[in-house]
Scaffold this motif. Structure first.
Motif, PDB file in Angstrom:
ATOM      1  N   ILE A   1       0.855  -1.198   0.000  1.00  0.00           N
ATOM      2  CA  ILE A   1       0.000   0.000   0.000  1.00  0.00           C
ATOM      3  C   ILE A   1       0.886   1.242   0.000  1.00  0.00           C
ATOM      4  O   ILE A   1       1.746   1.396   0.875  1.00  0.00           O
ATOM      5  N   SER A   2       0.684   2.123  -0.964  1.00  0.00           N
ATOM      6  CA  SER A   2       1.375   3.420  -0.929  1.00  0.00           C
ATOM      7  C   SER A   2       0.352   4.523  -1.173  1.00  0.00           C
ATOM      8  O   SER A   2      -0.616   4.334  -1.919  1.00  0.00           O
ATOM      9  N   HIS A   3       0.573   5.674  -0.523  1.00  0.00           N
ATOM     10  CA  HIS A   3      -0.391   6.775  -0.642  1.00  0.00           C
ATOM     11  C   HIS A   3       0.308   8.097  -0.338  1.00  0.00           C
ATOM     12  O   HIS A   3       1.185   8.160   0.510  1.00  0.00           O
ATOM     13  N   GLY A   4      -0.110   9.134  -1.040  1.00  0.00           N
ATOM     14  CA  GLY A   4       0.435  10.469  -0.809  1.00  0.00           C
ATOM     15  C   GLY A   4      -0.302  11.188   0.303  1.00  0.00           C
ATOM     16  O   GLY A   4      -1.538  11.169   0.343  1.00  0.00           O
ATOM     17  N   THR A   5       0.440  11.822   1.197  1.00  0.00           N
ATOM     18  CA  THR A   5      -0.208  12.547   2.308  1.00  0.00           C
ATOM     19  C   THR A   5      -0.901  13.816   1.821  1.00  0.00           C
ATOM     20  O   THR A   5      -1.746  14.373   2.532  1.00  0.00           O
ATOM     21  N   ASN A   6      -0.558  14.266   0.615  1.00  0.00           N
ATOM     22  CA  ASN A   6      -1.189  15.476   0.063  1.00  0.00           C
ATOM     23  C   ASN A   6      -2.233  15.143  -1.004  1.00  0.00           C
ATOM     24  O   ASN A   6      -2.571  15.990  -1.829  1.00  0.00           O
ATOM     25  N   ASP A   7      -2.719  13.911  -1.003  1.00  0.00           N
ATOM     26  CA  ASP A   7      -3.702  13.471  -1.996  1.00  0.00           C
ATOM     27  C   ASP A   7      -5.034  14.179  -1.743  1.00  0.00           C
ATOM     28  O   ASP A   7      -5.640  14.007  -0.685  1.00  0.00           O
ATOM     29  N   ARG A   8      -5.483  14.951  -2.727  1.00  0.00           N
ATOM     30  CA  ARG A   8      -6.751  15.689  -2.605  1.00  0.00           C
ATOM     31  C   ARG A   8      -7.902  14.956  -3.309  1.00  0.00           C
ATOM     32  O   ARG A   8      -9.037  15.407  -3.278  1.00  0.00           O
ATOM     33  N   VAL A   9      -7.597  13.852  -3.976  1.00  0.00           N
ATOM     34  CA  VAL A   9      -8.629  13.085  -4.684  1.00  0.00           C
ATOM     35  C   VAL A   9      -9.151  11.963  -3.787  1.00  0.00           C
ATOM     36  O   VAL A   9     -10.351  11.829  -3.573  1.00  0.00           O
ATOM     37  N   LEU A  10      -8.234  11.159  -3.279  1.00  0.00           N
ATOM     38  CA  LEU A  10      -8.567  10.132  -2.286  1.00  0.00           C
ATOM     39  C   LEU A  10      -7.661  10.374  -1.088  1.00  0.00           C
ATOM     40  O   LEU A  10      -6.458  10.153  -1.161  1.00  0.00           O
ATOM     41  N   SER A  11      -8.228  10.813  -0.007  1.00  0.00           N
ATOM     42  CA  SER A  11      -7.438  11.174   1.174  1.00  0.00           C
ATOM     43  C   SER A  11      -6.606  10.004   1.679  1.00  0.00           C
ATOM     44  O   SER A  11      -7.003   8.836   1.583  1.00  0.00           O
ATOM     45  N   VAL A  12      -5.444  10.330   2.232  1.00  0.00           N
ATOM     46  CA  VAL A  12      -4.570   9.315   2.825  1.00  0.00           C
ATOM     47  C   VAL A  12      -5.288   8.561   3.948  1.00  0.00           C
ATOM     48  O   VAL A  12      -4.919   7.428   4.296  1.00  0.00           O
TER      49      VAL A  12
END
Length: 219
Positions: A160-171
């Motif tokens: 699982i990887s995710h951006g903390t600044n993701d504005r489309v699907l929140s972290v």
């Protein structure tokens, strides 16, 4: 058997009788060429198939299901999501008839809506999938309710990887999946990055390293 979905293939660069298979699923509004651009960097042992979603949204723009915002809250078309799952399982059967790969070593991964579909296939049909790669995605609550915890689920390899600044699907979605998986006894490889809704070089590097370790003897 006719092909249920359009796709692109990268044959293993290291010849093998029974290579592991990796299915790649793009995000909404994209197409099979998007993640296929990453295949040059992924382990040479893999047979990689990048799949196009069945819904046509525009020119070269496809998806796995529609999301409606009529109520102000995102509401997914569950019927389309179920149909996409059915087509992906049918597509796996099609690949079995046309390509040689190790059926016990099938991996599925995607970005955004492709990650959502990867969770659905990997967790609802654990006997078909060894590992899941979820880049900037989430697990649908409707599908979580259908997960049956079994040995095949507990042995699942999950990145699982995710951006903390993701504005489309929140972290927060990724953190929620991590918490849920750990609560049932699955320990995913989990990493957050200072990034928006995208795949950066650091994410890709970590994914490659993880895959190489997990594939082990196949490299």
């Amino acid at each position: 058997m006719e092909k249920p979905l359009e796709f692109l293939v990268r044959e293993p660069k290291a010849p093998s009788e029974n290579p592991p298979l990796l299915l790649l699923l793009h995000g909404v509004g994209s197409n099979e060429e998007d993640l296929f651009s990453l295949t040059n960097y992924l382990p040479e042992s893999l047979l990689i198939v990048s799949v196009r979603g069945p819904l046509t949204l525009g020119r070269n723009s496809f998806g796995w299901y529609e999301v409606l915002f009529t109520t102000g809250q995102p509401k997914i078309n569950l019927e389309q999501e179920r149909e996409s799952r059915r087509l992906l399982l049918q597509f796996l059967d099609f690949l079995k008839l046309n390509y040689k790969f190790d059926e016990s070593n099938v991996w599925i991964g995607g970005f955004s809506q492709g990650a959502i579909m990867s969770y659905s296939i990997g967790l609802l049909y654990p006997e078909r999938i060894k590992g899941i790669i979820a880049l900037s995605g989430r697990l649908l609550e409707e599908n979580k309710a259908q997960v049956i915890v079994s040995e095949k689920i507990l042995n699942k390899k999950i990145f699982i990887s995710h951006g903390t600044n993701d504005r489309v699907l929140s972290v927060e979605f990724a953190r929620s999946v991590k918490g849920y998986l750990e609560s049932i006894g699955v320990h995913p490889h989990y990493q957050e990055y200072e990034e928006g809704h995208s795949i950066n070089r650091e994410m890709l590097k970590d994914l490659i390293q993880w895959l190489e370790v997990e594939l082990g003897n196949y490299n």
